[in-house]
Design an enzyme around this catalytic site. Structure first.
Site, PDB file in Angstrom:
ATOM      1  CG  HIS A 329      -1.980   0.838   1.342  1.00 56.72           C
ATOM      2  ND1 HIS A 329      -1.426   2.503   1.543  1.00 56.72           N
ATOM      3  CD2 HIS A 329      -3.333   0.697   0.452  1.00 56.72           C
ATOM      4  CE1 HIS A 329      -3.313   2.885   1.099  1.00 56.72           C
ATOM      5  NE2 HIS A 329      -3.107   2.193   0.002  1.00 56.72           N
ATOM      6  CG  ASP A 386      -8.240  -4.341  -2.939  1.00 52.81           C
ATOM      7  OD1 ASP A 386      -9.348  -4.285  -3.247  1.00 52.81           O
ATOM      8  OD2 ASP A 386      -7.585  -3.534  -3.797  1.00 52.81           O
TER       9      ASP A 386
HETATM   10  N1  ACO Z   1       3.869  -7.413  -5.321  1.00 52.92           N
HETATM   11  C1  ACO Z   1       4.741  -7.130  -6.183  1.00 52.92           C
HETATM   12  N2  ACO Z   1       6.187  -6.297  -5.494  1.00 52.92           N
HETATM   13  C2  ACO Z   1       5.505  -5.352  -4.642  1.00 52.92           C
HETATM   14  C3  ACO Z   1       4.110  -5.788  -4.335  1.00 52.92           C
HETATM   15  C4  ACO Z   1       3.604  -6.399  -4.232  1.00 52.92           C
HETATM   16  N3  ACO Z   1       1.974  -6.955  -4.059  1.00 52.92           N
HETATM   17  N4  ACO Z   1       3.379  -3.866  -3.218  1.00 52.92           N
HETATM   18  C5  ACO Z   1       5.086  -3.645  -3.412  1.00 52.92           C
HETATM   19  N5  ACO Z   1       6.025  -3.852  -4.709  1.00 52.92           N
HETATM   20  C6  ACO Z   1       7.386  -3.887  -4.542  1.00 52.92           C
HETATM   21  C7  ACO Z   1       6.896  -2.319  -5.993  1.00 52.92           C
HETATM   22  O1  ACO Z   1       6.744  -2.948  -7.137  1.00 52.92           O
HETATM   23  C8  ACO Z   1       8.219  -1.751  -5.321  1.00 52.92           C
HETATM   24  O2  ACO Z   1       9.443  -2.222  -6.467  1.00 52.92           O
HETATM   25  P1  ACO Z   1      10.287  -1.006  -7.236  1.00 52.92           P
HETATM   26  O3  ACO Z   1      11.018  -0.792  -5.676  1.00 52.92           O
HETATM   27  O4  ACO Z   1      11.158  -2.191  -7.652  1.00 52.92           O
HETATM   28  O5  ACO Z   1      10.055  -0.289  -7.899  1.00 52.92           O
HETATM   29  C9  ACO Z   1       8.445  -2.005  -4.195  1.00 52.92           C
HETATM   30  O6  ACO Z   1       7.810  -2.568  -3.698  1.00 52.92           O
HETATM   31  C10 ACO Z   1       8.255  -0.519  -3.258  1.00 52.92           C
HETATM   32  O7  ACO Z   1       6.674  -0.532  -3.702  1.00 52.92           O
HETATM   33  P2  ACO Z   1       6.554   0.210  -2.425  1.00 52.92           P
HETATM   34  O8  ACO Z   1       6.666   1.678  -2.921  1.00 52.92           O
HETATM   35  O9  ACO Z   1       5.481   0.063  -1.108  1.00 52.92           O
HETATM   36  O10 ACO Z   1       4.474   0.444  -3.184  1.00 52.92           O
HETATM   37  P3  ACO Z   1       3.947   0.991  -4.014  1.00 52.92           P
HETATM   38  O11 ACO Z   1       2.864   2.243  -3.552  1.00 52.92           O
HETATM   39  O12 ACO Z   1       4.609   1.995  -5.017  1.00 52.92           O
HETATM   40  O13 ACO Z   1       2.537   1.070  -4.720  1.00 52.92           O
HETATM   41  C11 ACO Z   1       0.614  -0.693  -4.588  1.00 52.92           C
HETATM   42  C12 ACO Z   1       1.153   0.165  -3.863  1.00 52.92           C
HETATM   43  C13 ACO Z   1       0.457  -0.471  -5.880  1.00 52.92           C
HETATM   44  C14 ACO Z   1      -0.131  -1.564  -3.886  1.00 52.92           C
HETATM   45  C15 ACO Z   1       1.855  -1.222  -4.711  1.00 52.92           C
HETATM   46  O14 ACO Z   1       2.233  -2.397  -3.652  1.00 52.92           O
HETATM   47  C16 ACO Z   1       1.153  -3.285  -5.531  1.00 52.92           C
HETATM   48  O15 ACO Z   1       1.451  -3.507  -6.671  1.00 52.92           O
HETATM   49  N6  ACO Z   1       0.594  -4.045  -5.145  1.00 52.92           N
HETATM   50  C17 ACO Z   1      -0.643  -4.977  -5.379  1.00 52.92           C
HETATM   51  C18 ACO Z   1      -1.383  -4.463  -6.317  1.00 52.92           C
HETATM   52  C19 ACO Z   1      -2.379  -4.507  -5.114  1.00 52.92           C
HETATM   53  O16 ACO Z   1      -2.685  -5.157  -4.895  1.00 52.92           O
HETATM   54  N7  ACO Z   1      -2.983  -3.109  -5.206  1.00 52.92           N
HETATM   55  C20 ACO Z   1      -3.998  -2.794  -4.125  1.00 52.92           C
HETATM   56  C21 ACO Z   1      -3.716  -1.845  -3.552  1.00 52.92           C
HETATM   57  S1  ACO Z   1      -4.800  -1.740  -2.393  1.00 52.92           S
HETATM   58  C22 ACO Z   1      -5.774   0.126  -3.057  1.00 52.92           C
HETATM   59  O17 ACO Z   1      -6.097   0.167  -3.807  1.00 52.92           O
HETATM   60  C23 ACO Z   1      -7.657  -0.371  -2.510  1.00 52.92           C
END
Ligand code: ACO
Length: 449
Positions: A329, A386
């Site tokens: 998140h 989710d």
């Molecule tokens: N799976 C794989 N990698 C992940 C995930 C995940 N679920 N969550 C974070 N990461 C990775 C990011 O890709 C990022 O890697 P990078 O630095 O190489 O680009 C690293 O962890 C740090 O990410 P954050 O800064 O913590 O996350 P960000 O704020 O960019 O994204 C997001 C948040 C889009 C929700 C992300 O966690 C994600 O893609 N999750 C999976 C999709 C999901 O479940 N979405 C629903 C969110 S809740 C909502 O919107 C209702």
């Protein structure tokens, strides 16, 4: 001769790529994120507050902060959602309508206002002939978010006062939308079922039912089990609002700030929510677990689950995006309070409906995925709303196609509340972009290129 689409693709990949170095040098905050991952402040609201970390000033450094992860908290106009849900459970009553009133007005309703408001929502559910016709025409594509988007954007053409941003008119449109969204979602789905060969189910909404009851009634064709309807009401409360910065609400605020009408702004919210990184993630979780079940025969085997999740991260399994859906998140760190609550409801419902083994699988995946993601990214990444929501809906007998539309029919409350606030703030949202190729180019006639 090279295919023109391939040529355009090649040039796009060549000319659109900006190196991480340029982005850093120009101090651009991609995704509106500060270098430490916190969000850039772009607005102010009285609606939802999302707490996921504390910023602590580093000792001896005036302007440097460290991010301390904390358990997530969510407040609606100052009220802790955990407390709100606890109260509705204690009083054994539906809460979604009250939460809608709270988010739109900023205050909890007195009993008489609550009754009037809930009655108004019930009364405004019925779809007009024009609205039903749009739905009947929208059976070509199975995706229920596209269907919802088409209907809502079309409503601009069914409202004589579509464009007035007078707050009274926007309040009327908002209450209409909060009332109609679940009816549109259920009717769209019933038409889809029919288009796939099921008997035509014409179910008109019942004004005397709560929003949650009425939605389940319209899907099932009979009055739902009271416990199921109360749990669905809670799920809707938990999805109703999430601050001004979440992608869909920010989209609604941005479109609203240009003076666009309510339907156009809300359609932007639906479009944003359909994305798999935002609301669309709840359907992706279901697909991911289905794929995992195909690949992993022993659901208790930590090794097998881990190896499947590793394949996802390497883009060799799932949808090849490298994402483990339902985790991570932008604001929450240690936990998403909505996920914690939904998990406990899922646990109880699994016992009641005979899904204990499935619940145990979700629980294992949660534990293993959080650890793998934390190790890989050197930060706490926990389950988000989710991860368990779709599982709860599945146990309530709701089809997967509706998981994201359900998110939308709850979140429309937050979108409308923010839209009204945005209209009152009055300033068009217009951030800046840096254009990097600074030198001016001289036009070259076609024969000389
Ligand atoms: N799976 C794989 N990698 C992940 C995930 C995940 N679920 N969550 C974070 N990461 C990775 C990011 O890709 C990022 O890697 P990078 O630095 O190489 O680009 C690293 O962890 C740090 O990410 P954050 O800064 O913590 O996350 P960000 O704020 O960019 O994204 C997001 C948040 C889009 C929700 C992300 O966690 C994600 O893609 N999750 C999976 C999709 C999901 O479940 N979405 C629903 C969110 S809740 C909502 O919107 C209702």
């Amino acid at each position: 001769m090279e295919d023109i689409i391939k040529r355009i693709e090649k040039l796009s990949l060549l000319n659109d790529y900006l190196t991480p170095r340029i982005i850093k040098e120009r101090n651009v905050k991609l995704g509106l994120r500060n270098p430490d991952g916190t969000g850039v402040v772009v607005g102010i609201t009285t609606k939802g507050r999302v707490d996921g970390y504390k910023r602590i000033r580093k000792e001896g450094r005036k302007n440097e902060y460290a991010i301390n992860p904390v358990p997530g908290k969510l407040y609606y106009c100052g009220y802790d959602i955990e407390k709100l849900v606890e109260e509705y459970e204690k009083q054994n009553r539906y809460g979604f309508e009250e939460v809608a009133y709270l988010l739109i007005t900023g205050e909890l309703p007195a009993r008489s206002d609550y009754r009037k408001f809930a009655r108004e929502i019930g009364k405004r559910r019925a779809l007009s002939k024009a609205e039903r016709q749009i739905i009947m025409g929208e059976v070509q594509n199975d995706n229920q978010m596209y269907a919802l988007h088409s209907v809502i954007s079309h409503l601009s053409r069914c409202d004589e006062e579509a464009d007035s941003t007078d707050i009274n008119n926007v309040c009327r449109q908002s209450i209409n939308l909060i009332a109609k969204f679940p009816v549109i979602v259920a009717t769209n789905y019933n038409v889809l079922r029919y288009s796939k060969g099921a008997d035509l189910r014409i179910v008109r909404p019942k004004p005397e039912l709560s929003t949650a009851e009425n939605f389940l009634y319209m899907l099932q064709g009979e009055k739902p089990d009271a416990d199921d309807a109360r749990l669905f009401d809670i799920a809707m409360i938990l999805h109703a609002e999430h601050g001004g910065g979440n992608n869909s609400t920010f989209s609604v605020r941005t479109v609203s700030s240009s003076g666009a009408n309510t339907y156009m702004a809300i359609a932007a919210g639906i479009a944003s929510l359909s994305g798999h990184l935002h609301g669309g993630a709840n359907e992706q979780v279901k697909d991911m677990i289905k794929d995992l079940k195909r690949e992993v025969s022993n659901w208790d085997s930590e090794r097998s689950i881990k190896s499947y999740l590793a394949k996802i991260l390497e883009r060799k399994a799932g949808d090849r995006s490298g994402k483990i859906y339902g985790f991570g998140h932008a604001v929450y760190t240690m936990s998403d309070p909505r996920a914690i609550m939904l998990k406990e409801y899922a646990r109880k419902l699994a016992v009641k409906k005979g899904y204990e083994e499935e619940f145990a699988l979700y629980d294992h995946v949660e534990r293993i995925a959080s650890k793998m993601l934390a190790d890989r990214n050197k930060k706490i990444i926990s389950a988000n709303v989710d991860f368990y929501s779709g599982f709860v809906y599945e146990m309530l007998g709701i089809p997967k196609e509706l998981y994201t539309p359900i998110f939308a029919m709850a979140r429309v409350v937050g979108w409308c509340a923010h839209r009204i606030e945005q209209i009152m703030q009055g300033k068009i949202i217009r951030p800046a972009y840096i254009q990097v190729s600074l030198e001016e180019k001289s036009f070259v006639p076609m024969q000389d290129r």
